[in-house]
Scaffold this motif. Structure first.
Motif, mmCIF file in Angstrom:
data_model
loop_
_atom_site.group_PDB
_atom_site.id
_atom_site.type_symbol
_atom_site.label_atom_id
_atom_site.label_comp_id
_atom_site.label_asym_id
_atom_site.label_seq_id
_atom_site.Cartn_x
_atom_site.Cartn_y
_atom_site.Cartn_z
ATOM 1 N N VAL A 231 32.060 36.714 35.103
ATOM 2 C CA VAL A 231 32.140 37.676 36.197
ATOM 3 C C VAL A 231 30.928 37.484 37.096
ATOM 4 C CG1 VAL A 231 32.026 40.136 36.782
ATOM 5 C CG2 VAL A 231 33.460 39.373 34.877
ATOM 6 N N ILE A 233 28.353 39.054 39.999
ATOM 7 C CA ILE A 233 27.862 40.324 40.543
ATOM 8 C C ILE A 233 27.071 40.045 41.815
ATOM 9 C CG2 ILE A 233 26.628 42.471 40.075
ATOM 10 C CD1 ILE A 233 26.683 41.755 37.122
ATOM 11 N N GLU A 249 26.429 45.461 33.067
ATOM 12 C CA GLU A 249 27.598 44.592 32.941
ATOM 13 C C GLU A 249 27.754 44.069 31.514
ATOM 14 O OE1 GLU A 249 31.086 42.649 34.181
ATOM 15 O OE2 GLU A 249 29.926 44.309 35.034
ATOM 16 N N GLU A 266 36.240 37.658 38.270
ATOM 17 C CA GLU A 266 36.238 38.362 39.550
ATOM 18 C C GLU A 266 34.813 38.473 40.085
ATOM 19 O OE1 GLU A 266 37.390 42.466 39.084
ATOM 20 O OE2 GLU A 266 36.171 42.731 37.279
ATOM 21 N N THR A 267 34.709 38.954 41.314
ATOM 22 C CA THR A 267 33.422 39.293 41.909
ATOM 23 C C THR A 267 33.296 40.808 41.901
ATOM 24 O OG1 THR A 267 33.390 37.339 43.325
ATOM 25 C CG2 THR A 267 32.011 39.183 43.996
ATOM 26 N N ARG A 268 32.171 41.292 41.385
ATOM 27 C CA ARG A 268 31.927 42.723 41.334
ATOM 28 C C ARG A 268 30.676 43.044 42.145
ATOM 29 N NH1 ARG A 268 34.994 45.210 37.327
ATOM 30 N NH2 ARG A 268 33.605 47.006 37.176
ATOM 31 N N THR A 277 28.772 48.561 38.128
ATOM 32 C CA THR A 277 29.417 47.499 38.901
ATOM 33 C C THR A 277 30.860 47.910 39.178
ATOM 34 O OG1 THR A 277 30.130 46.306 36.906
ATOM 35 C CG2 THR A 277 27.988 45.713 37.857
ATOM 36 N N ILE A 278 31.359 47.558 40.365
ATOM 37 C CA ILE A 278 32.753 47.860 40.722
ATOM 38 C C ILE A 278 33.421 46.587 41.232
ATOM 39 C CG2 ILE A 278 32.324 50.281 41.249
ATOM 40 C CD1 ILE A 278 32.250 49.514 44.231
ATOM 41 N N SER A 279 34.714 46.481 41.027
ATOM 42 C CA SER A 279 35.450 45.270 41.404
ATOM 43 C C SER A 279 35.513 45.124 42.926
ATOM 44 C CB SER A 279 36.861 45.322 40.826
ATOM 45 O OG SER A 279 37.547 44.120 41.135
#
Length: 496
Positions: A231, A233, A249, A266-268, A277-279
């Motif tokens: 992932v 960030i 995370e 994904e990128t968060r 952290t949020i998507s």
């Protein structure tokens, strides 16, 4: 690293972390055009046909960009490629006018490097670790989106684009996945900043976006060879935020693994307000960017002679200073860390001891009173009026017994703002330390006579009152009494 229990089995997890660090290079003009790179200009003032991607324009590489990138690569112990090239990276974002970014893909300017991080433990000792550097490559920066308005669902109602940043030269530094904690990641990012600042190739100001870090992180059970799902960030604007985002995370991914929730690539975004952290979006792979060689720019060839010249211009780097200060000057890891964190501070320190100052005293004054003044005034040591030779002179006056440490502290604010000779200032103000035993004895006698009640209490067992008498002597002498001699003479008289 975290220990978490599932049923009756305790599983130990480890984080696998790598950083992508973007450093804006300190060139006066952009990577492929003559527009200014000055920060803080009104939106869309520092632009031109090349950085705006208008039809028919041709980019030309800024030679200073190449020099700075090579020097940064050398400082990171990378192998410099004798032959490298630029590539087009398809990048369909509103802040990139051309709809592609000129970057480097398979033949970057520098590869296979490393740097050493040093974490100072609570007991003052230092733990060192080497982090691998996969590559350093050159590319152009994108513009900046500014979101406005307020909407309950989307968060904003419109966006504006400032292209001033588009086309500014970047060095992207990609680490190996050798980092295992948020603390190590924050220290790695700080070491990168120290290096580029020492070199003078970037100011490394995170608050201005000159240094930006993206974190790639996955979690796996200890002993497992395969990596977990990675992932990314983004949106961390301080070193402490990098550490907190990673620690959060790690816990999020461990919890997902143990509750059998799928972790997606994904990128968060790090959300500072809620500390989570949020998507943001599904992570693109290299194939999504459809790289191909940049047809408008020739390959880069760095000659052995040019490489030798640039290598000879490198300064002593932070890690080299840390090792030297500890081994040759006998400084603690803590003191060494503070002195080498900022290049101008280390230069000020070295100039002070070169002027004859006692090493330990120089350390104490610089990391104590002088650093406090710099934080208070929000200025650099290069801006203070007290030069290193002046600090050495002030320390010499204390060591010779001409003035006390207290008098020196009282004089420091004026010296830092006005400068000049400490010795001359002491003479003008009549602050030369009173070290004549006969004169001091007379003053001590006066103080004891003037305070009979305290003297009687002292003889009755309240020996802590010796400090009271010292204070009265200092008050009577305007702080000029030699503290050591005063305590010695006072002790002798109190025993009678």
């Amino acid at each position: 690293m975290s220990m978490t229990a599932t049923a009756n089995v305790k599983t130990e997890y480890e984080a696998i972390i790598g950083l992508e660090t973007h450093c804006q290079l300190n060139t006066e003009t952009k990577i492929f055009s003559n527009s200014s790179t000055k920060f803080g200009a009104d939106p869309n003032m520092n632009i031109d046909p090349i950085c705006m991607g208008l039809p028919g324009v041709l980019p030309v590489l800024n030679e200073k960009v190449l020099e700075y990138a090579v020097k940064a690569g050398l400082a990171l112990n990378c192998a410099i490629a004798p032959y490298s090239k630029f590539d087009r990276k398809q990048y369909f974002y509103p802040d990139l006018p051309k709809n592609y970014q000129i970057s480097q893909y398979d033949l970057p300017i520098a590869i296979n490097g490393h740097l050493e991080i040093e974490i100072v433990d609570e007991d003052g000792s230092a733990t060192r670790k080497t982090i691998g550097i996969t590559r350093l490559h050159i590319e152009e920066d994108a513009g900046k989106l500014v979101h406005g308005g307020s909407d309950r669902l989307s968060g904003s109602t419109y966006s504006m684009v400032d292209y001033n940043r588009a086309g500014i030269a970047l060095a992207e530094i990609v680490s190996e996945p050798d980092i295992r904690s948020g603390q190590e990641a924050a220290e790695y990012a700080q070491e990168v900043r120290r290096i580029v600042r020492y070199l003078g190739v970037s100011d490394g100001n995170m608050q201005e976006g000159s240094l930006r870090c993206d974190v790639n992180i996955s979690v796996r059970p200890v002993g497992q060879k395969e990596f977990g799902t990675k992932v990314e960030i983004k949106n961390m604007n301080s070193f402490s935020a990098i550490q907190r985002a990673i620690d959060h995370e790690i816990e999020r991914q461990i919890k997902a693994i143990e509750t059998r929730e799928k972790i997606v690539q994904e990128t968060r975004l790090w959300e500072e307000g809620s500390q989570r952290t949020i998507s943001m979006r599904k992570k693109e792979g290299a194939s999504d960017y459809r790289y191909f060689p940049e047809p408008d720019l020739p390959p880069i060839q760095v000659s052995a002679e040019q490489l030798k010249t640039w290598k000879s211009q490198l300064p002593e780097l932070p890690v080299e200073k840390r090792h030297r200060y500890e081994s040759e000057l006998g400084l603690s890891p803590y003191d060494t860390r503070i002195l080498t964190d900022d290049h101008p501070i280390s230069e000020y320190f070295e100039a002070t001891i070169a002027a004859g100052a006692n090493i330990k005293q120089a350390v104490n004054w610089i990391i104590g009173d002088i650093t406090a003044h710099l934080k208070n005034e929000k200025c650099s040591v290069t801006e203070v009026a007290l030069k290193p030779e002046g600090l050495a002179e002030l320390i010499g006056l204390i060591e010779s017994g001409t003035i006390s440490g207290k008098i020196a502290k009282d004089l420091l604010p004026e010296l830092l703002t006005q400068g000049g000779s400490p010795k001359a200032l002491v003479e003008i103000k009549g602050l030369i330390q009173l070290s004549d035993p006969k004169a001091l004895a007379e003053i001590i006698d006066q103080v004891l006579v003037e305070n009979p009640k305290e003297l009687e209490q002292y003889h009755a067992g309240k020996t802590k009152l010796q400090g009271f008498f010292v204070g009265q002597i200092m008050k009577k002498t305007g702080g000029r009494a030699d503290p050591k001699l005063t305590n010695q003479l006072l002790g002798e008289k109190l025993k009678k």
